[in-house]
Design a protein around this motif. Structure first.
Motif, short mmCIF file in Angstrom:
data_model
loop_
_atom_site.label_atom_id
_atom_site.label_comp_id
_atom_site.label_asym_id
_atom_site.label_seq_id
_atom_site.Cartn_x
_atom_site.Cartn_y
_atom_site.Cartn_z
N LEU A 184 0.84 -1.20 0.00
CA LEU A 184 0.00 0.00 0.00
C LEU A 184 0.87 1.25 0.00
CD1 LEU A 184 -2.77 -1.22 2.45
CD2 LEU A 184 -2.61 -1.46 -0.03
N GLY A 187 1.93 1.80 -3.53
CA GLY A 187 0.84 2.43 -4.27
C GLY A 187 0.72 3.91 -3.93
N PHE A 198 -4.02 9.44 -3.07
CA PHE A 198 -4.10 8.01 -2.76
C PHE A 198 -5.56 7.58 -2.59
CE2 PHE A 198 -3.45 4.47 0.51
CZ PHE A 198 -2.99 3.55 -0.40
N LEU A 200 -7.95 7.90 -4.45
CA LEU A 200 -8.47 7.27 -5.67
C LEU A 200 -8.35 5.76 -5.60
CD1 LEU A 200 -7.16 9.43 -8.66
CD2 LEU A 200 -9.54 9.10 -7.97
N LEU A 201 -7.36 5.27 -4.82
CA LEU A 201 -7.10 3.82 -4.77
C LEU A 201 -7.82 3.13 -3.62
CD1 LEU A 201 -3.42 4.37 -5.70
CD2 LEU A 201 -4.86 2.76 -6.96
N LEU A 202 -8.47 3.90 -2.76
CA LEU A 202 -9.08 3.28 -1.58
C LEU A 202 -10.26 2.36 -1.90
CD1 LEU A 202 -8.75 6.05 1.17
CD2 LEU A 202 -7.29 4.07 0.73
N PRO A 203 -11.12 2.70 -2.87
CA PRO A 203 -12.18 1.73 -3.20
C PRO A 203 -11.60 0.40 -3.71
CG PRO A 203 -12.76 3.90 -4.04
CD PRO A 203 -11.32 3.99 -3.58
N LEU A 204 -10.51 0.47 -4.45
CA LEU A 204 -9.86 -0.75 -4.93
C LEU A 204 -9.30 -1.55 -3.74
CD1 LEU A 204 -8.79 -2.45 -7.31
CD2 LEU A 204 -6.75 -1.02 -7.30
N LEU A 205 -8.72 -0.84 -2.81
CA LEU A 205 -8.20 -1.47 -1.59
C LEU A 205 -9.32 -2.18 -0.84
CD1 LEU A 205 -6.04 -1.82 0.54
CD2 LEU A 205 -6.40 0.54 1.24
N GLU A 206 -10.42 -1.50 -0.67
CA GLU A 206 -11.57 -2.07 0.04
C GLU A 206 -12.06 -3.35 -0.65
OE1 GLU A 206 -13.26 -1.09 2.79
OE2 GLU A 206 -14.80 -2.62 2.53
N GLU A 207 -12.19 -3.29 -1.97
CA GLU A 207 -12.68 -4.43 -2.74
C GLU A 207 -11.68 -5.59 -2.67
OE1 GLU A 207 -15.59 -4.78 -3.98
OE2 GLU A 207 -15.46 -6.34 -5.51
N THR A 208 -10.40 -5.28 -2.74
CA THR A 208 -9.35 -6.30 -2.63
C THR A 208 -9.48 -7.07 -1.33
OG1 THR A 208 -7.85 -4.85 -3.86
CG2 THR A 208 -6.83 -6.63 -2.59
N PHE A 209 -9.67 -6.31 -0.27
CA PHE A 209 -9.78 -6.85 1.07
C PHE A 209 -11.06 -7.71 1.21
CE2 PHE A 209 -11.89 -5.46 5.10
CZ PHE A 209 -11.24 -6.34 5.93
N GLN A 210 -12.17 -7.23 0.65
CA GLN A 210 -13.42 -7.99 0.71
C GLN A 210 -13.28 -9.31 -0.05
OE1 GLN A 210 -15.91 -7.37 2.56
NE2 GLN A 210 -15.34 -5.31 3.19
N LYS A 211 -12.73 -9.21 -1.26
CA LYS A 211 -12.64 -10.40 -2.12
C LYS A 211 -11.74 -11.47 -1.52
CE LYS A 211 -13.43 -9.20 -6.98
NZ LYS A 211 -12.73 -8.93 -8.26
N GLN B 119 -11.06 0.04 -10.61
CA GLN B 119 -11.59 -0.96 -9.69
C GLN B 119 -11.37 -2.34 -10.31
OE1 GLN B 119 -12.01 -2.33 -6.95
NE2 GLN B 119 -13.61 -1.02 -6.07
N VAL B 176 -1.57 -2.27 -5.10
CA VAL B 176 -2.66 -2.22 -4.11
C VAL B 176 -3.57 -3.44 -4.22
CG1 VAL B 176 -4.78 -0.96 -3.52
CG2 VAL B 176 -2.63 0.29 -3.85
N PHE B 209 -5.85 -3.01 7.00
CA PHE B 209 -6.51 -2.17 6.00
C PHE B 209 -7.05 -0.89 6.61
CE2 PHE B 209 -5.73 -5.58 3.37
CZ PHE B 209 -6.04 -5.27 2.06
#
Lengths: 260, 260
Positions: A184, A187, A198, A200-211, B119, B176, B209
């Motif tokens: 992170l 990134g 940064f 801008l990358l937080l939704p991607l981070l959130e989705e990565t973590f969920q998945k 995303q 990320v 996270f």
């Protein structure tokens, strides 16, 4: 045991000692004394825990159900030696380290074990300890059950582990916490150089973590390294020119992913 | 623009094409046609979007406000060439790639741009598109504003970017998302070998996270690499013996963190 109020003396007023102390007190246990060689640290923790602050091991009193050694890995052996000299033979001691074998305590205590919280702890940020997995281990089966029950009184998840399993968890935690955080940071740096936030990358981070929580993380892996897209890999490495550490990270992880 | 219903034809019925189409339709726009060389893919997406499925570029009709090329990086140039031959000169085309320069469309379209959702998208997992940052770019300022407004009609976050910025975001996204996920896979494998459930590591993952979002991730970095604890680093590397890829990852990231 959850109805019992136990006495747990804590050696070490750093992140682990303080947060464990706080969880124990919240669960109705007592922390009669908390020790740190830096008296101001002991005093700050003691004020929070309703304990007596102590700055020397010789000030530690007998009579507690457990002595928790929340000190650095290097110090566990020497602290155990010094502490044992002040306590009766039947005193029960456990350290809180992920990395150190339980047996480091055996020359000093007849009853010994480990009480390892698998979480990144800080002094400032309070965690909900019921969500912190506790890994317990003891030389004696009755002591292990006792530590297990103590763990259950402060956390929803207690796992009995061997030295080898705890060492594996410690290593896994380095990947899950330290190394993930480093990714992170990379990134963050790349976005910053490009004058982009940064956030801008937080939704991607959130989705990565969920998945990643839906099964083996491998099953949701995507990206150029997985599909062996050499053109993109080479372009990314060109973008990282002049950053040899980050280029080496990029290469090593891409090779690892290539084997998925 | 948010009150206007626009016509957006989508070329490509993969993850990006389908999810963008869904977001556009939800926002009140129309997707008159969606094209995939695999007719069953086009048909499945079309059924969901209320579109006509098309399996050949020659079947694409003029009259849409935008032609979105949601195809693989390799295919953008050739698809653009073929598509332009079917459309009037003033047709507006944008690709959805993070990695490909906008200019790859310029030999084929007078009006061209990029509409890149930052995303990780999948066919099965629906995302809330309002939370997906959209990066937009166009050769012409009025077209860029138009893409920006289109973006705002489906997302809360739209960012105008240059080719270089978009390439940086694409690289940052690899760290990320792809690389973070690989770190979690490593943790998963290590736990599995030790016959422990990965779920023990999920609270640590959650906290990692949360913490990383509070500022530069570097500021919350911890662990043996940061404190240059050679003894622990060596012990971890011994535990990774026989796993050369993972050992190389461990070494490279530890070196990177050592420079924090």
């Amino acid at each position: 045991m959850s109805d019992l109020s136990l006495k747990i003396t804590i050696i070490g007023a750093g992140r682990a000692g303080f947060q464990l102390g706080r969880a124990l007190v919240l669960a109705g246990h007592q922390v009669p004394q908390i020790m740190s060689r830096q008296l101001h640290k002991a005093a700050a923790a003691a004020a929070e825990l309703g304990s007596e602050p102590v700055s020397r091991l010789s000030g530690i009193r007998a009579g507690s159900d457990l002595y928790l050694l929340a000190v650095s890995d290097d110090a566990i052996g020497s602290v155990a030696a010094e502490l044992a000299a002040c306590l009766p033979e039947q005193a029960f001691a456990a350290h809180t380290s992920g990395a150190t074998p339980a047996g480091v305590l055996s020359p000093h205590f007849a009853r010994y074990g480990v009480f390892y919280p698998l979480q990144t702890l800080s002094l400032e940020r309070l965690v909900d300890f019921r969500q912190v997995p506790l890994c317990v281990q003891a030389a004696d089966a009755a002591d292990q059950q006792w530590l297990f029950d103590l763990g259950r009184s402060i956390s929803n998840t207690v796992q009995a582990v061997t030295d080898e399993q705890r060492a594996a968890l410690h290593l896994a935690a380095v990947f899950v916490n330290n190394f993930t955080n480093a990714m992170l940071q990379a990134g963050y740096e790349i976005a910053e150089r490009a004058e982009l936030p940064f956030s801008l990358l937080l939704p991607l981070l959130e989705e990565t973590f969920q998945k990643a929580q839906t099964g083996p993380p491998k099953a949701v892996q995507t990206g150029p390294a997985l599909r062996r897209d050499e053109q993109t890999l080479q372009r990314h490495l060109r973008e990282l020119e002049g950053q040899p550490e980050l280029s080496a990270v990029y290469r090593a992880i891409s090779r690892y992913i290539g084997g998925f």
